[in-house]
Design a protein around this motif. Structure first.
Motif, PDB file in Angstrom:
ATOM      1  N   ARG A  13     -29.726  12.876  11.861  1.00 48.36           N
ATOM      2  CA  ARG A  13     -28.698  12.234  11.037  1.00 48.36           C
ATOM      3  C   ARG A  13     -28.388  13.083   9.812  1.00 48.36           C
ATOM      4  NH1 ARG A  13     -27.293   7.087  12.096  1.00 48.36           N
ATOM      5  NH2 ARG A  13     -28.524   5.960  13.635  1.00 48.36           N
ATOM      6  N   GLN A  49     -22.989  12.212  14.293  1.00 43.06           N
ATOM      7  CA  GLN A  49     -23.626  10.902  14.226  1.00 43.06           C
ATOM      8  C   GLN A  49     -25.144  10.998  14.267  1.00 43.06           C
ATOM      9  OE1 GLN A  49     -22.147   7.985  17.040  1.00 43.06           O
ATOM     10  NE2 GLN A  49     -20.178   8.995  17.109  1.00 43.06           N
ATOM     11  N   LEU A 107     -23.396  -4.188   5.960  1.00 44.00           N
ATOM     12  CA  LEU A 107     -24.374  -3.685   6.922  1.00 44.00           C
ATOM     13  C   LEU A 107     -25.609  -4.584   6.948  1.00 44.00           C
ATOM     14  CD1 LEU A 107     -24.119   0.151   6.252  1.00 44.00           C
ATOM     15  CD2 LEU A 107     -23.547  -1.022   8.380  1.00 44.00           C
ATOM     16  N   ASP A 129     -25.637   5.886   5.232  1.00 37.99           N
ATOM     17  CA  ASP A 129     -26.515   6.498   6.242  1.00 37.99           C
ATOM     18  C   ASP A 129     -27.946   5.974   6.132  1.00 37.99           C
ATOM     19  OD1 ASP A 129     -24.523   7.997   7.409  1.00 37.99           O
ATOM     20  OD2 ASP A 129     -24.913   9.795   6.215  1.00 37.99           O
ATOM     21  N   ILE A 132     -28.104   2.561   7.603  1.00 35.35           N
ATOM     22  CA  ILE A 132     -28.013   2.692   9.054  1.00 35.35           C
ATOM     23  C   ILE A 132     -29.359   3.110   9.627  1.00 35.35           C
ATOM     24  CG2 ILE A 132     -27.014   4.094  10.911  1.00 35.35           C
ATOM     25  CD1 ILE A 132     -24.389   4.082   9.347  1.00 35.35           C
ATOM     26  N   VAL A 142     -26.346   1.193  16.551  1.00 38.48           N
ATOM     27  CA  VAL A 142     -25.310   1.514  15.563  1.00 38.48           C
ATOM     28  C   VAL A 142     -24.553   2.745  16.056  1.00 38.48           C
ATOM     29  CG1 VAL A 142     -24.831   2.044  13.147  1.00 38.48           C
ATOM     30  CG2 VAL A 142     -26.796   0.612  13.731  1.00 38.48           C
ATOM     31  N   TRP A 144     -20.857   5.158  15.642  1.00 33.89           N
ATOM     32  CA  TRP A 144     -19.568   5.489  15.031  1.00 33.89           C
ATOM     33  C   TRP A 144     -18.549   5.670  16.148  1.00 33.89           C
ATOM     34  CZ3 TRP A 144     -18.501   5.072  10.012  1.00 33.89           C
ATOM     35  CH2 TRP A 144     -19.553   5.130   9.090  1.00 33.89           C
ATOM     36  N   LEU A 151     -17.428   1.637  12.570  1.00 37.93           N
ATOM     37  CA  LEU A 151     -18.873   1.522  12.730  1.00 37.93           C
ATOM     38  C   LEU A 151     -19.171   0.238  13.496  1.00 37.93           C
ATOM     39  CD1 LEU A 151     -21.588   2.850  11.966  1.00 37.93           C
ATOM     40  CD2 LEU A 151     -21.563   1.470   9.882  1.00 37.93           C
ATOM     41  N   ILE A 153     -22.020  -2.271  15.119  1.00 35.85           N
ATOM     42  CA  ILE A 153     -23.428  -2.653  14.988  1.00 35.85           C
ATOM     43  C   ILE A 153     -23.717  -3.813  15.921  1.00 35.85           C
ATOM     44  CG2 ILE A 153     -25.270  -3.336  13.403  1.00 35.85           C
ATOM     45  CD1 ILE A 153     -22.120  -2.392  11.746  1.00 35.85           C
TER      46      ILE A 153
END
Length: 515
Positions: A13, A49, A107, A129, A132, A142, A144, A151, A153
């Motif tokens: 990531r 991602q 989130l 991030d 996430i 999760v 993208w 995004l 989820i």
């Protein structure tokens, strides 16, 4: 950077975020970078991602295509710095991105939904991030979508609380907002201590006070919050917040949404990120009365399963950042998609200081609820306000916008008292403006005297460990004559997506270098 994060997904990531930032810095699309590297656009998307393993050979090809050394293997971490050629006028228009503070709350709220949550136009920033990373470690899927525009989820039926990414969690204070949703699903759990910016002593006690009516008890032990939830079967509860804080209010709202029955929250913050959270929860089927006021009445439910799409509202703090860039460089600059409800006090204060600006007619945000305008600032003779400048809970001047008034006051005739009563010691970080020639004097850890007008000149400054003061120093460098260097700027990526590139698009001269 040395790739040494604690969890298996974290290195990929972080490297993906570096590649994305370097690509955006050069104005390349994913497809254009793919063509240079000799791979597909979908592969670049997965790499950014953090969803694809990277061979050293592929990483070398990407580094060559971007003309930038992205990682160092086995060496010390490379620090990012900015070189600024100041004294240039800015021009044109720039749109405000969606809010960082709104995104992290949404989130955290996605844990309440057993269905599919899609958040559109989410800010691609480090703070997002990190949250996430925590969600993924708990077992959430999760993803993208749409070239990073959306995004998605999907929370698992059973969260893996024992696998939580403690390293990512400890680097963001937003992890505190997991207390609310998790308290509705578990009788006991652990969360790592919260981190974030260096803003002095910030107690979590207001959060604990807000959650006690739900039976939540917290014991701090060796770097962890041990949480126990004693359910008493009450169908109604009233909470009076001792602090009208944004994250405290959000935590109480999330707990209320996760517990069946009716909860009344008094002295609630009605700020922008709180309203965003309420709008989202309404789409999940939670009934909320009083949005935008200091009294909320929430009817919660333990089981939520919905397919929901939501567009977070635009960020008033980013809007103020961009307006400040135009003000201190004495430029004519238009900031579009500015959420006017959360900027009215700031604009009234600027008008008192002599700023000339135009405001367009209002139009709706993509969420259908937030009111937006376009604001154009013009070169103006600024003067110090008669009274001090200080923040207040919404609808007062936003606490995160207060630091921008320090550099604005430095460009004004006269002396301004800026009172930052919320944070212990944040004002101290703004003393670095004196390195550029500003007259800023510390009365105490909360109060600054700022005299002007300053004649700023270039200097080398190390980035303070707090997001807003760091951005204020960068904006001051835009106004300073000559060359400036701002060192160790990674903290800016915590709250801003591509700020350097966006300022360059307006005519600023900023380049990144590493050593």
């Amino acid at each position: 950077m040395a790739v040494t994060p604690a969890t298996p997904t974290a290195p990929l990531r972080e490297v993906g975020a570096l590649i994305r930032g370097a690509r955006q810095n050069q104005g390349l699309t994913q497809a254009q970078l793919a063509e240079r590297v000799g791979t597909s656009q979908s592969a670049i998307n997965r790499i950014e991602q953090g969803g694809q393993n990277l061979s050293l050979e592929l990483l070398t090809r990407i580094s060559g295509a971007l003309d930038q050394q992205l990682v160092s293997i086995g060496g010390a971490p490379q620090r990012s710095h900015l070189r600024v050629q100041g004294g240039r006028k800015l021009s044109g228009s720039i749109a405000v991105n969606s809010s960082k503070n709104g995104a992290v709350a949404l989130l955290c709220a996605s844990l309440l939904n057993r269905g599919v949550t899609r958040l559109h136009k989410v800010a691609r920033i480090v703070e997002v991030d990190r949250i996430i990373d925590v969600l993924v470690s708990l077992g959430a899927r999760v993803t993208w979508l749409n070239d990073g525009e959306t995004l998605e989820i999907v929370a698992p039926a059973e969260l893996r609380l024992d696998a939580i990414d403690a390293d990512a969690a400890r680097r963001t204070r937003s992890v505190l907002m997991f207390l609310g949703p998790l308290s509705g699903r578990f009788d006991s759990f652990r969360l790592p201590y919260a981190g974030g910016c260096d803003l002095g002593t910030r107690t979590v006690e207001p959060h604990l006070i807000a959650l006690r009516p739900f039976g939540v008890g917290v014991d701090a032990q060796a770097g962890w919050y041990d949480v126990a939830v004693a359910r008493d079967g009450r169908s109604t509860r009233t909470i009076v917040l001792t602090e009208r804080g944004d994250t405290v209010t959000e935590n109480a709202i999330l707990a209320a949404a996760a517990h069946e029955g009716e909860t009344v929250i008094r002295n609630a913050s009605p700020n922008y990120m709180v309203q965003d959270l309420c709008f989202f929860l309404e789409l999940l089927g939670i009934r909320i009365e009083g949005i935008g006021t200091t009294t909320l009445r929430i009817t919660g439910q333990r089981e939520i399963s919905a397919e929901v799409d939501y567009w977070p509202s635009e960020d008033p703090v980013e809007a103020m950042s961009l307006l400040t860039a135009g003000i201190v460089t004495e430029s004519t600059l238009t900031v579009t998609r500015a959420p006017i409800e959360f900027l009215e006090i700031e604009l009234a204060t600027l008008a008192e200081m002599g700023l000339r600006f135009d405001v367009s007619s209002e139009y709706p945000a993509a969420n259908g609820r937030t009111r937006l305008v376009d604001i154009t600032v013009h070169p103006s003779q600024l003067r110090a306000p008669i009274d001090k400048i200080h923040a207040m809970p919404f609808p007062g001047l936003n606490i995160d916008n207060l630091p921008f008034f320090v550099i604005i006051a430095a460009m004004a005739e006269g002396t301004t008292l800026v009172h930052d009563w919320v944070y212990e010691g944040r004002a101290i970080h703004l003393l670095d403006l004196t390195r550029l020639g500003a007259s800023v004097t510390l009365r105490d850890p909360h109060r600054l005297d700022v005299s002007g007008p300053a004649h700023l000149s270039g200097a080398e400054v190390s980035c303070p460990p707090a997001l807003r003061p760091a951005v204020v120093i960068l904006l001051a460098m835009l106004a300073a004559k000559g060359e400036s260097v701002l060192r160790n700027v990674d903290i800016i990526a915590r709250g801003y997506e591509g700020l350097q590139e966006r300022l360059v698009s307006l005519g600023a001269s900023i380049e990144t270098f590493r050593d």
